[in-house]
Scaffold this motif. Structure first.
Motif, PDB file in Angstrom:
ATOM      1  N   GLU A  10      -3.875  34.943-135.330  1.00  0.00           N
ATOM      2  CA  GLU A  10      -5.169  35.096-136.856  1.00  0.00           C
ATOM      3  C   GLU A  10      -5.472  34.065-137.306  1.00  0.00           C
ATOM      4  O   GLU A  10      -5.752  33.445-138.195  1.00  0.00           O
ATOM      5  N   GLN A  11      -4.017  33.703-137.403  1.00  0.00           N
ATOM      6  CA  GLN A  11      -3.385  31.892-138.339  1.00  0.00           C
ATOM      7  C   GLN A  11      -3.587  30.724-137.640  1.00  0.00           C
ATOM      8  O   GLN A  11      -3.693  30.112-138.874  1.00  0.00           O
ATOM      9  N   GLY A  12      -3.380  31.050-136.905  1.00  0.00           N
ATOM     10  CA  GLY A  12      -3.673  29.413-135.986  1.00  0.00           C
ATOM     11  C   GLY A  12      -2.734  29.202-136.115  1.00  0.00           C
ATOM     12  O   GLY A  12      -0.864  29.295-135.935  1.00  0.00           O
ATOM     13  N   ASP A  13      -2.896  27.474-136.822  1.00  0.00           N
ATOM     14  CA  ASP A  13      -1.628  26.726-137.066  1.00  0.00           C
ATOM     15  C   ASP A  13      -0.092  27.308-138.245  1.00  0.00           C
ATOM     16  O   ASP A  13       0.713  25.794-138.641  1.00  0.00           O
ATOM     17  N   ARG A  14      -1.070  28.341-139.128  1.00  0.00           N
ATOM     18  CA  ARG A  14      -0.155  28.372-140.480  1.00  0.00           C
ATOM     19  C   ARG A  14       0.495  28.531-140.090  1.00  0.00           C
ATOM     20  O   ARG A  14       1.746  29.312-139.545  1.00  0.00           O
ATOM     21  N   PRO A  15       2.204  27.980-141.176  1.00  0.00           N
ATOM     22  CA  PRO A  15       3.467  27.968-140.939  1.00  0.00           C
ATOM     23  C   PRO A  15       3.510  29.878-140.911  1.00  0.00           C
ATOM     24  O   PRO A  15       3.423  30.578-142.215  1.00  0.00           O
ATOM     25  N   LEU A  16       4.308  30.460-140.313  1.00  0.00           N
ATOM     26  CA  LEU A  16       4.677  32.000-139.984  1.00  0.00           C
ATOM     27  C   LEU A  16       6.177  31.578-140.659  1.00  0.00           C
ATOM     28  O   LEU A  16       6.783  31.658-140.511  1.00  0.00           O
ATOM     29  N   ILE A  17       6.274  32.389-141.748  1.00  0.00           N
ATOM     30  CA  ILE A  17       8.148  33.174-141.619  1.00  0.00           C
ATOM     31  C   ILE A  17       8.549  34.662-141.826  1.00  0.00           C
ATOM     32  O   ILE A  17       7.719  35.433-142.247  1.00  0.00           O
ATOM     33  N   LEU A  18       9.462  35.224-141.187  1.00  0.00           N
ATOM     34  CA  LEU A  18      10.145  36.223-141.363  1.00  0.00           C
ATOM     35  C   LEU A  18      11.154  36.664-141.221  1.00  0.00           C
ATOM     36  O   LEU A  18      12.514  35.433-141.577  1.00  0.00           O
ATOM     37  N   LEU A  19      11.378  37.444-142.873  1.00  0.00           N
ATOM     38  CA  LEU A  19      11.925  36.932-144.166  1.00  0.00           C
ATOM     39  C   LEU A  19      13.309  38.794-143.583  1.00  0.00           C
ATOM     40  O   LEU A  19      12.663  39.380-143.167  1.00  0.00           O
ATOM     41  N   LEU A  20      14.192  38.124-143.731  1.00  0.00           N
ATOM     42  CA  LEU A  20      15.175  38.795-143.031  1.00  0.00           C
ATOM     43  C   LEU A  20      16.466  38.844-143.814  1.00  0.00           C
ATOM     44  O   LEU A  20      17.612  38.028-144.423  1.00  0.00           O
ATOM     45  N   GLY A  21      17.397  39.468-144.221  1.00  0.00           N
ATOM     46  CA  GLY A  21      18.763  39.881-144.831  1.00  0.00           C
ATOM     47  C   GLY A  21      19.588  39.390-144.049  1.00  0.00           C
ATOM     48  O   GLY A  21      19.534  39.183-142.553  1.00  0.00           O
ATOM     49  N   ALA A  22      20.780  38.730-144.515  1.00  0.00           N
ATOM     50  CA  ALA A  22      22.107  38.331-143.598  1.00  0.00           C
ATOM     51  C   ALA A  22      22.279  39.382-142.842  1.00  0.00           C
ATOM     52  O   ALA A  22      22.589  39.078-141.607  1.00  0.00           O
ATOM     53  N   ASP A  23      22.380  40.686-142.983  1.00  0.00           N
ATOM     54  CA  ASP A  23      23.260  40.902-141.543  1.00  0.00           C
ATOM     55  C   ASP A  23      21.696  42.135-140.306  1.00  0.00           C
ATOM     56  O   ASP A  23      22.453  41.748-139.696  1.00  0.00           O
ATOM     57  N   ALA A  24      20.833  41.587-141.159  1.00  0.00           N
ATOM     58  CA  ALA A  24      19.608  42.310-140.015  1.00  0.00           C
ATOM     59  C   ALA A  24      19.914  40.344-139.107  1.00  0.00           C
ATOM     60  O   ALA A  24      19.021  40.629-137.377  1.00  0.00           O
ATOM     61  N   PHE A  25      19.937  39.660-139.511  1.00  0.00           N
ATOM     62  CA  PHE A  25      20.210  38.085-139.085  1.00  0.00           C
ATOM     63  C   PHE A  25      20.862  38.272-137.862  1.00  0.00           C
ATOM     64  O   PHE A  25      20.898  38.001-137.015  1.00  0.00           O
ATOM     65  N   ALA A  26      21.589  38.984-138.257  1.00  0.00           N
ATOM     66  CA  ALA A  26      23.416  38.497-137.606  1.00  0.00           C
ATOM     67  C   ALA A  26      23.039  39.686-136.524  1.00  0.00           C
ATOM     68  O   ALA A  26      23.753  39.785-135.556  1.00  0.00           O
ATOM     69  N   GLY A  27      22.156  40.795-136.295  1.00  0.00           N
ATOM     70  CA  GLY A  27      21.351  41.572-135.718  1.00  0.00           C
ATOM     71  C   GLY A  27      20.930  41.289-134.458  1.00  0.00           C
ATOM     72  O   GLY A  27      20.410  41.658-133.477  1.00  0.00           O
ATOM     73  N   LEU A  28      20.436  40.243-135.559  1.00  0.00           N
ATOM     74  CA  LEU A  28      19.135  39.972-133.918  1.00  0.00           C
ATOM     75  C   LEU A  28      18.593  39.531-132.530  1.00  0.00           C
ATOM     76  O   LEU A  28      18.130  40.364-132.336  1.00  0.00           O
ATOM     77  N   PRO A  29      20.052  39.063-131.401  1.00  0.00           N
ATOM     78  CA  PRO A  29      20.627  39.820-130.921  1.00  0.00           C
ATOM     79  C   PRO A  29      19.982  41.461-129.992  1.00  0.00           C
ATOM     80  O   PRO A  29      19.588  41.064-128.645  1.00  0.00           O
ATOM     81  N   SER A  30      20.306  42.025-130.560  1.00  0.00           N
ATOM     82  CA  SER A  30      19.351  43.395-130.515  1.00  0.00           C
ATOM     83  C   SER A  30      17.809  43.961-130.538  1.00  0.00           C
ATOM     84  O   SER A  30      18.072  44.941-129.527  1.00  0.00           O
ATOM     85  N   TRP A  31      17.526  42.950-130.876  1.00  0.00           N
ATOM     86  CA  TRP A  31      15.680  43.161-131.065  1.00  0.00           C
ATOM     87  C   TRP A  31      15.523  42.322-129.958  1.00  0.00           C
ATOM     88  O   TRP A  31      15.634  41.815-129.224  1.00  0.00           O
ATOM     89  N   HIS A  32      13.671  43.505-129.748  1.00  0.00           N
ATOM     90  CA  HIS A  32      12.464  42.974-128.651  1.00  0.00           C
ATOM     91  C   HIS A  32      12.358  41.415-128.822  1.00  0.00           C
ATOM     92  O   HIS A  32      12.382  41.278-129.670  1.00  0.00           O
ATOM     93  N   ARG A  33      12.620  40.779-127.471  1.00  0.00           N
ATOM     94  CA  ARG A  33      12.342  39.914-127.687  1.00  0.00           C
ATOM     95  C   ARG A  33      12.994  38.983-128.609  1.00  0.00           C
ATOM     96  O   ARG A  33      12.558  38.011-128.569  1.00  0.00           O
ATOM     97  N   TRP A  34      13.607  39.257-128.817  1.00  0.00           N
ATOM     98  CA  TRP A  34      14.356  38.120-129.388  1.00  0.00           C
ATOM     99  C   TRP A  34      14.560  36.451-129.588  1.00  0.00           C
ATOM    100  O   TRP A  34      13.968  35.681-130.567  1.00  0.00           O
ATOM    101  N   ARG A  35      15.020  35.686-128.902  1.00  0.00           N
ATOM    102  CA  ARG A  35      14.193  34.696-128.755  1.00  0.00           C
ATOM    103  C   ARG A  35      13.085  34.088-128.589  1.00  0.00           C
ATOM    104  O   ARG A  35      13.042  32.392-129.116  1.00  0.00           O
ATOM    105  N   GLU A  36      11.759  34.845-128.473  1.00  0.00           N
ATOM    106  CA  GLU A  36      10.369  34.378-128.807  1.00  0.00           C
ATOM    107  C   GLU A  36       9.852  34.347-130.178  1.00  0.00           C
ATOM    108  O   GLU A  36       9.239  33.986-129.538  1.00  0.00           O
TER     109      GLU A  36
END
Length: 216
Positions: free
Chosen positions: A93-119
């Protein structure tokens, strides 16, 4: 073009802790911030309040300001709310507009458990909301992934659509939605834990006052 930042959660109910960090992130990033309620979060129990009730609470909480808004797309999607799917849709929808996902530090540390996290880095930047001077311990795979992506200059995020990680030192309020639900279920009034707009209409907090059990 200002970046678009997304701050997700169940918001069951939305409280001042959510709003204060979202507001600070909007100021630090000079970004539009959308609060995005999850439908069926993959990593936690379903919310006690319905989608319609949570939308009503967010609408009341966001009155009389223009920096924060709401995006309900995940509530219109069947099944689990996968962040990658949401960000991919927004990228289209946004084209090349910068998108930023905001995460708490604990959620960020758990990122490898997320669906398709590297993508996730293909479609958005990550803004890690942290206490000043306090960092989470990251698993080795995540450390490797973000080692070359970390930046300190917010202005850099405005020149790229995705792919970077920045830490945002915010002032977290130690407010628990679980504790708020407990207080409401017991007939108490968490007056200074919730935005004042939620007290304007008694029906907004009814989902928590009329249930004997608490969704933890």
């Amino acid at each position: 073009m200002k970046p678009l930042a997304l701050f997700g959660g169940t918001f069951d109910p939305v409280h001042l802790g959510h709003l204060s960090v979202a507001w600070e992130a909007a100021e630090l990033l000079d970004a539009e911030v959308r609060l995005m309620p999850a439908n069926v979060p993959p990593h936690r129990p379903a919310p006690l309040a319905s989608a319609e009730q949570r939308i009503a609470m967010l609408h009341a909480a966001l009155q009389r300001q223009s920096r924060l808004s709401m995006d309900t797309r995940e509530l219109r999607r069947n099944g689990p709310s996968y962040t990658y799917d949401t960000l991919s849709e927004l990228r289209a929808e946004q084209g090349d507009r910068p998108l930023i996902l905001l995460l708490g530090a604990d959620a960020f540390a758990g990122l490898p458990s997320w669906h398709r996290w590297r993508e996730l880095f293909d479609v958005a930047h990550l803004g890690v909301l942290s206490r000043p001077g306090v960092g989470a311990v990251l698993p080795s795979g995540l450390q490797t992934e973000v080692a070359t992506r970390r930046v300190d200059d917010v202005a850099l995020l405005q020149t790229l659509p995705a792919g970077k990680v920045i830490e945002l030192a915010v002032t977290p309020l130690e407010i628990s939605a679980t504790r708020i639900r407990e207080l409401l279920a017991s007939g108490r009034d968490p007056r200074y834990l919730l935005p004042c707009g939620l007290f304007d209409d008694p029906a907004l907090l009814a989902p928590y006052r009329t249930h004997g059990s608490i969704a933890l």
